[in-house]
Design an enzyme around this catalytic site. Structure first.
Site, PDB file in Angstrom:
ATOM      1  N   ASN A  79       0.184  27.605 -38.714  1.00 55.32           N
ATOM      2  CA  ASN A  79       0.708  28.094 -37.434  1.00 55.32           C
ATOM      3  C   ASN A  79       0.701  26.925 -36.449  1.00 55.32           C
ATOM      4  OD1 ASN A  79       1.263  29.373 -35.030  1.00 55.32           O
ATOM      5  ND2 ASN A  79      -0.693  30.475 -34.918  1.00 55.32           N
TER       6      ASN A  79
ATOM      7  N   LYS B 256       1.839  26.777 -33.561  1.00 56.66           N
ATOM      8  CA  LYS B 256       1.764  27.231 -32.154  1.00 56.66           C
ATOM      9  C   LYS B 256       2.811  26.512 -31.305  1.00 56.66           C
ATOM     10  CE  LYS B 256      -3.089  28.218 -32.803  1.00 56.66           C
ATOM     11  NZ  LYS B 256      -4.342  28.591 -32.189  1.00 56.66           N
TER      12      LYS B 256
ATOM     13  N   HIS C 267      -0.776  37.927 -32.997  1.00 52.51           N
ATOM     14  CA  HIS C 267      -1.755  36.835 -32.914  1.00 52.51           C
ATOM     15  C   HIS C 267      -2.602  37.032 -31.657  1.00 52.51           C
ATOM     16  CE1 HIS C 267      -3.436  32.835 -32.423  1.00 52.51           C
ATOM     17  NE2 HIS C 267      -3.181  32.651 -33.703  1.00 52.51           N
TER      18      HIS C 267
ATOM     19  N   GLU D  31      -3.589  35.117 -29.425  1.00 57.03           N
ATOM     20  CA  GLU D  31      -3.085  34.497 -28.194  1.00 57.03           C
ATOM     21  C   GLU D  31      -2.009  35.366 -27.543  1.00 57.03           C
ATOM     22  OE1 GLU D  31      -2.314  30.767 -30.091  1.00 57.03           O
ATOM     23  OE2 GLU D  31      -4.469  30.444 -30.234  1.00 57.03           O
TER      24      GLU D  31
ATOM     25  N   GLU E  18      -8.732  37.267 -37.658  1.00 56.88           N
ATOM     26  CA  GLU E  18      -8.956  36.081 -36.839  1.00 56.88           C
ATOM     27  C   GLU E  18      -9.852  36.443 -35.663  1.00 56.88           C
ATOM     28  OE1 GLU E  18      -5.754  32.980 -37.598  1.00 56.88           O
ATOM     29  OE2 GLU E  18      -5.004  34.249 -36.001  1.00 56.88           O
TER      30      GLU E  18
ATOM     31  N   GLY F 108      -9.616  27.915 -32.778  1.00 55.49           N
ATOM     32  CA  GLY F 108      -9.586  26.669 -32.012  1.00 55.49           C
ATOM     33  C   GLY F 108     -10.950  26.277 -31.486  1.00 55.49           C
TER      34      GLY F 108
ATOM     35  N   SER G  42     -10.508  28.160 -37.073  1.00 54.04           N
ATOM     36  CA  SER G  42     -11.059  26.814 -37.255  1.00 54.04           C
ATOM     37  C   SER G  42     -11.339  26.468 -38.715  1.00 54.04           C
ATOM     38  CB  SER G  42     -12.325  26.643 -36.410  1.00 54.04           C
ATOM     39  OG  SER G  42     -12.024  26.857 -35.047  1.00 54.04           O
TER      40      SER G  42
HETATM   41  C1  PEP Z   1      -4.645  30.328 -35.437  1.00 55.03           C
HETATM   42  O1  PEP Z   1      -3.922  29.872 -34.585  1.00 55.03           O
HETATM   43  O2  PEP Z   1      -4.315  31.381 -35.967  1.00 55.03           O
HETATM   44  C2  PEP Z   1      -5.880  29.620 -35.811  1.00 55.03           C
HETATM   45  C3  PEP Z   1      -6.635  30.135 -36.732  1.00 55.03           C
HETATM   46  O3  PEP Z   1      -6.134  28.458 -35.151  1.00 55.03           O
HETATM   47  P1  PEP Z   1      -7.297  27.389 -35.508  1.00 55.03           P
HETATM   48  O4  PEP Z   1      -7.202  27.097 -36.980  1.00 55.03           O
HETATM   49  O5  PEP Z   1      -6.977  26.194 -34.660  1.00 55.03           O
HETATM   50  O6  PEP Z   1      -8.597  28.027 -35.160  1.00 55.03           O
END
Ligand code: PEP
Length: 266
Positions: free
Chosen positions: A13, A15, A99, A101, A171, A177, A218
């Site tokens: 992803n 983003k 997601h 976000e 998630e 992040g 992460s």
């Molecule tokens: C994500 O954007 O779904 C995600 C898991 O980001 P990150 O790997 O940076 O934590």
């Protein structure tokens, strides 16, 4: 040996990152470093403006194109939005929906996400529905209630025949992040087990066992094997580490190795 899947999923992803030349460079690095393997499904989700560019580059490879979002209607007066028809036209096979976000920074509700899931699946896309609790909810011991509610609302009225094109990504909001987070693979496994149990109630044991359930938060080359080795984790959704071809490829290779190991007879 696991019984529910024969392939690991690795989703990148990107983003709201990359320019067109950076997107091209990143896709090129991933394509060149990836050897075809029946043990993994790799999906790249660039920003909307670069879907066509990356989609062209992925033609003839074993890597699939995905989008990070969509509007739940085929066409119409929705300024600034992107429809499932457009995503299919650009060669997208997958779309990430719900997601964290978009839930927490852009205010998307479960009801709106549900419309997107239904619309994406009926249009013929594969949908990746993201769910996960905030740190406050986890500390208040609400993880199960949050996951149950996001799944039952997000999947309300989805026809049973669509479930084969749905996957769920767990998630936890606080692990995204945030490489200093305290999530560990066992906690992720525990949450994914709750998710699979809820999915069994929603769509039956067989479909729930077949469904790809992923972890995101992460994931890096250093911890990918530990997550991918958990019984209920069929794949990983990668944000930050998907922006560097070498890191993303290291996770893809960890997924291939883990799947090969799981396919060995015991
Ligand atoms: C994500 O954007 O779904 C995600 C898991 O980001 P990150 O790997 O940076 O934590």
């Amino acid at each position: 040996m696991k019984t529910h899947t024969s392939q690991k999923f690795v989703v990148g992803n990107w983003k709201m990152h990359t320019t067109s030349s950076e997107a091209e460079h990143l896709a090129k690095g991933i394509i060149e470093g990836f050897d075809r393997s029946e043990h993994v499904t790799v999906i790249l989700c660039p920003p909307f403006p670069y879907l066509a560019l990356v989609g062209e580059m992925l033609k003839g490879t074993q890597i699939a194109l995905g989008a990070q979002n969509m509007y739940p209607d085929k066409e119409g007066a929705f300024t600034g939005e992107v429809s499932p028809t457009m995503l299919l036209d650009l060669g997208c096979k997958y779309v990430i929906l719900g997601h964290s976000e978009r839930r927490h920074k852009l205010g998307e509700s479960d009801a709106f996400i549900n419309q997107k899931v239904e619309c994406a699946l009926s249009a013929g896309l594969n949908a990746i529905l993201c769910v996960g609790e905030t740190l406050e909810q986890r500390n208040a011991k609400q993880t199960q209630a949050v996951l149950d509610s996001q799944l039952s609302q997000g999947l309300a009225n989805v026809p049973p025949e669509f479930f084969s094109r749905l996957s769920v990504a767990y998630e936890p909001v606080w692990a995204i992040g945030n490489s200093l987070h305290h999530e560990n693979p066992q906690q992720a496994q525990d949450a994914l087990l709750l998710i699979r149990k809820k999915l069994s109630q929603i769509c039956g044991d067989f479909r729930a066992q077949q469904m790809i359930v992923q972890y995101g938060g992460s994931v890096e080359p250093e911890n990918a094997t530990a997550y991918l080795g958990q019984h209920d984790i069929d794949g990983v959704l990668i944000g930050g580490a998907s922006l560097k071809a070498d890191k993303f490829l290291a996770i893809v290779h960890a997924a291939i190795a883990e799947n090969e190991a799981e396919m060995q007879p015991v």
